[in-house]
Design a protein around this motif. Structure first.
Motif, mmCIF file in Angstrom:
data_model
loop_
_atom_site.group_PDB
_atom_site.id
_atom_site.type_symbol
_atom_site.label_atom_id
_atom_site.label_comp_id
_atom_site.label_asym_id
_atom_site.label_seq_id
_atom_site.Cartn_x
_atom_site.Cartn_y
_atom_site.Cartn_z
ATOM 1 N N ASP A 63 -4.558 -10.314 4.229
ATOM 2 C CA ASP A 63 -3.817 -9.397 5.082
ATOM 3 C C ASP A 63 -3.516 -10.096 6.404
ATOM 4 N N PHE B 149 -8.058 4.269 -0.953
ATOM 5 C CA PHE B 149 -9.111 5.094 -0.332
ATOM 6 C C PHE B 149 -9.160 6.495 -0.932
ATOM 7 N N ASN C 106 -8.948 -8.230 -0.700
ATOM 8 C CA ASN C 106 -8.100 -8.772 0.370
ATOM 9 C C ASN C 106 -8.908 -9.308 1.553
ATOM 10 N N GLU D 137 -3.871 6.009 11.910
ATOM 11 C CA GLU D 137 -2.810 5.016 11.734
ATOM 12 C C GLU D 137 -1.422 5.632 11.874
ATOM 13 N N ARG E 241 -15.065 3.369 7.431
ATOM 14 C CA ARG E 241 -14.779 2.795 6.118
ATOM 15 C C ARG E 241 -15.333 1.377 6.109
ATOM 16 N N ASP F 289 0.826 -1.219 0.000
ATOM 17 C CA ASP F 289 0.000 0.000 0.000
ATOM 18 C C ASP F 289 0.856 1.264 0.000
ATOM 19 N N PHE G 274 1.502 -3.230 4.409
ATOM 20 C CA PHE G 274 0.889 -1.955 4.689
ATOM 21 C C PHE G 274 1.856 -1.278 5.648
HETATM 22 C C1 GLA Z 1 -5.936 -3.249 7.132
HETATM 23 C C2 GLA Z 1 -6.306 -2.300 6.004
HETATM 24 C C3 GLA Z 1 -5.289 -1.250 5.757
HETATM 25 C C4 GLA Z 1 -4.700 -0.741 7.036
HETATM 26 C C5 GLA Z 1 -4.145 -1.884 7.833
HETATM 27 C C6 GLA Z 1 -3.457 -1.469 9.100
HETATM 28 O O1 GLA Z 1 -5.322 -4.387 6.735
HETATM 29 O O2 GLA Z 1 -6.580 -2.983 4.809
HETATM 30 O O3 GLA Z 1 -5.923 -0.209 5.051
HETATM 31 O O4 GLA Z 1 -5.674 -0.071 7.775
HETATM 32 O O5 GLA Z 1 -5.208 -2.724 8.181
HETATM 33 O O6 GLA Z 1 -3.011 -2.580 9.826
#
Ligand code: GLA
Ligand code: ZN
Length: 683
Positions: free
Chosen positions: A279, A49, A256, A358, A115, A18, A348
């Motif tokens: 993920d 996003f 994902n 974050e 989200r 990302d 990420f």
């Molecule tokens: C998820 C989301 C990401 C990010 C990570 C942080 O996997 O897909 O956008 O927020 O968590 O750990």
């Protein structure tokens, strides 16, 4: 089921992840490119996003910033995983069209915010999301460095709005044909729930039938709502994929998936993904076997290698305790993923967020903005090693002779059950058996309950709570023709409508088990019951410190013989706790309680005896805590991964000389793995 289409970066695998340059001034981007290239990053995931940026109102679309980003990363020679940006709703859309906002379990319609929370039945969403995906596909499909489409992001959660309720009724009408059939399937005469029209049925939320988000007075209602939501949210993915396919017939499309996630039946979703991606965010205390199990499950969804779409290079921020990955641990976990079928290593994220929730999340480029950090150096080192490895492992397969049946419906059914114990946890029970196989370095496939089992020497179906006719036939066929099956307490309790099977659990598998549970005791957390194993040679029960806990079926045998009995002083002391039965050409074990490690080891010894199942690399031995796993190339080459995931180091002993693919070093007999050390061995 089809073989996955795996994206690569030419001569290398996808290494990167990302990248959110929208959050940074334009000047930063060139420095990012320099640093990412230095770290051997080959791929970035863009546009996850940006919906509100891309579409400021109903009619207007503005791709200028995305064009600029695409051009920047293209010039830098990076491949692109292009997301569709539909994971977060634009504020104007939520305001103007409230139908896009979900109604939560408590019955509250949400405003803009958060989200991954669009209503799957929203006419507005179902119009604008695919429209955006189509416009993005039209614009970027011809890029030669576009390697994968990433639809939305981490779909999750349910909606309980009136649109969803209306669609649920249609879904029910299609499934049951008539309300009478539904009444029968759901056993609605329980507590006066008889329905006279579909209009009387509402989603199981707090205003209605729910006990909590997992349970309702009619478990079949919650079960069907889960199925409906899994289908509905999957439809959100499908409409975007279809829009992409208008402009791009080739590039793989994915979304994902997540760890320990039960909102949706990923097996059913996987059929719509060209490649599975997920993920992986373990906590500091997640056992390595649990991580391997989820990698195996992700591989199992399509019986194919998968993408590791996200992991943190150092720490997460949203866990209760966001411990750092220790030096070497990120690399060890990355190669653990690869050992189980990951053909990409992505993170990420590329640059840490300066603000937003974050800002404490790890990234490859940290807030100092440079390359002089431990995390950057470790990323660079891994990137360089992966670059050396190239694509030689891409598409290689894990060959497993053992399968564990994994079933979201059984998970839902157990979550939805009021009783027999609040401590019952489907994942814990699956992992209990997985961990024992993992400890023995036995490769495992995680399979759906209707999978073709004929290639497996042993199949375990712990707590396979929900068994329909098709599953019953499948398991009968397997054992009858020589397979060996392990069932446990809570296996085969209910049919697909969550009605208990009649005829003594595990009916309809009772004939296979040759035993049935007359009663089931639930033990208090502090209580365990000794298990006495009967030795094959002496047929005399041996006292060992083995124990069972949580649930104890009081078994009655039909044709099975007893492998272990309960000890202790309860009234069922002496009753069978583990049984073995011959059925057709095969045999079945039934484990009536939750065995501790000693008991489990004794059970597994007996269950696998004579099956031909062995460790995945018989010529490699490793100290406890070191994972040994294998993948096989199309030409039969075996790649053996030895990975210290416990961070203690230890010896790996070879009985055939082998070379490490990473360093090229040849080993005759002994490899001293350092903390979080990894070798990928080739004979
Ligand atoms: C998820 C989301 C990401 C990010 C990570 C942080 O996997 O897909 O956008 O927020 O968590 O750990
Ligand atoms: Zn809704």
């Amino acid at each position: 089921m089809s073989t996955a289409q795996m994206p690569t970066a030419g001569q290398s695998i996808l290494f990167g992840g990302d990248y959110n340059p929208e959050q940074w001034p334009r000047e930063t981007w060139d420095e990012d490119m320099r640093l990412l290239k230095q770290a051997h990053v080959t791929s970035v995931t863009l546009n996850v996003f940006s919906w509100a940026l891309l579409q400021p109102d109903d009619e207007t679309y503005d791709f200028s910033m995305l064009d600029d980003i695409v051009e920047t990363v293209t010039k830098a020679g990076l491949t692109i995983v292009m997301a569709t940006s539909t994971g977060a709703l634009p504020a104007w859309m939520s305001l103007k069209y409230p139908d896009v906002n979900r109604v939560d379990f408590h019955g509250r319609r949400h405003r803009h915010g958060g989200r991954h929370n669009a209503c799957p039945s929203s006419p507005t969403y179902l119009k604008y999301a695919p429209k955006l995906a189509g416009l993005i596909a039209k614009r970027y499909a011809s890029l030669s460095n576009l390697v994968c489409w990433h639809v939305s992001n981490e779909y999750g959660g349910y909606c309980y709005c009136d649109n969803c309720a209306a669609r649920f009724r249609e879904w029910l009408a299609a499934r049951y044909g008539s309300v009478e059939n539904l009444n029968e399937a759901w056993t609605t005469n329980f507590w006066g729930h008889t329905y006279h029209s579909f209009e009387e049925i509402f989603p199981p939320n707090e205003l209605g039938d729910a006990v909590d988000e997992n349970r309702s007075l009619l478990p079949a209602l919650t079960l069907d709502y889960r199925r409906f939501m899994s289908d509905s949210v999957r439809n959100m993915y499908r409409v975007e994929k279809a829009a992409i396919r208008e402009y791009d017939a080739e590039t793989p499309v994915t979304t994902n998936f997540m760890l320990n996630f039960n909102d949706f039946d990923y097996f059913s979703w996987a059929d719509d993904l060209d490649v599975v991606s997920w993920d992986c965010y373990p906590s500091y205390d997640t056992d390595p076997s649990e991580i391997s199990m989820w990698h195996d499950l992700m591989r199992g969804l399509k019986s194919s290698p998968f993408m590791l779409m996200e992991q943190t290079p150092s720490r997460a921020n949203w866990q209760p305790f966001n411990s750092l990955k220790k030096p070497g641990q990120m690399r060890a976990q990355s190669l653990q993923a690869m050992a189980h079928g990951a053909d990409t290593i992505q993170f990420f994220q590329m640059r840490r967020s300066r603000a937003g929730c974050e800002k404490f999340h790890g990234a490859i480029i940290e807030n100092d903005g440079g390359s002089d950090t431990r995390v950057f150096r470790e990323t660079e080192e891994l990137g360089s090693q992966l670059h050396q490895l190239g694509t030689q492992l891409v598409g290689s397969q894990v060959r497993a002779k053992v399968a564990i049946v994994f079933d979201w419906e059984s998970w839902w059914g157990m979550l939805g059950s009021v009783g027999p114990s609040v401590s019952l946890n489907y994942l814990t029970e699956i992992n209990r058996y997985y961990a024992e196989l993992y400890r023995r370095h036995i490769s495992v496939d995680m399979v759906r309950k209707t999978a073709d089992l004929s290639g497996y020497s042993a199949v375990l179906a712990p707590c396979l709570y929900m068994v329909d006719d098709q599953t019953s036939e499948n398991l009968h066929r397997y054992v009858r023709s020589g397979g060996r099956l392990l069932l446990t307490t809570m296996s085969s309790i209910a049919n697909e409508n969550d009605q208990c099977h009649l005829g003594g659990a595990p009916a309809p598998l009772r004939d296979i088990a040759g035993a049935w549970a007359e009663e089931t005791d639930a033990l208090a957390p502090e209580v365990s019951v000794p298990l006495l194993f009967t030795d094959a040679d002496s047929a005399i029960p041996q006292v060992r410190p083995a124990a069972g806990s949580l649930l104890c079926d009081v078994l009655r045998t039909d044709t099975a013989h007893t492998v272990a009995t309960y000890g202790g002083d309860d009234y069922y002391a002496g009753a069978p706790a583990v049984t073995e039965n011959s059925f057709g050409e095969g045999r079945a074990f039934y484990v009536a309680t939750m065995p501790d490690k000693i008991a489990l080891s004794a059970i597994m010894d007996r269950f696998l005896a004579g099956s031909g199942v062995e460790t995945c690399a018989p010529d490699v031995e490793a100290a406890p805590g070191i994972e040994v796993s294998t993948r096989f190339g199309a030409d039969g080459t075996r790649y053996t991964f030895a990975i210290d995931l416990a961070g203690k180091g230890g010896d790996v002993t070879l009985s055939t000389p082998m070379s490490d693919l990473i360093t090229g070093k040849r080993y005759e007999t002994r490899i001293a793995l350092g903390r979080f050390g990894v070798v990928i061995l080739k004979a």
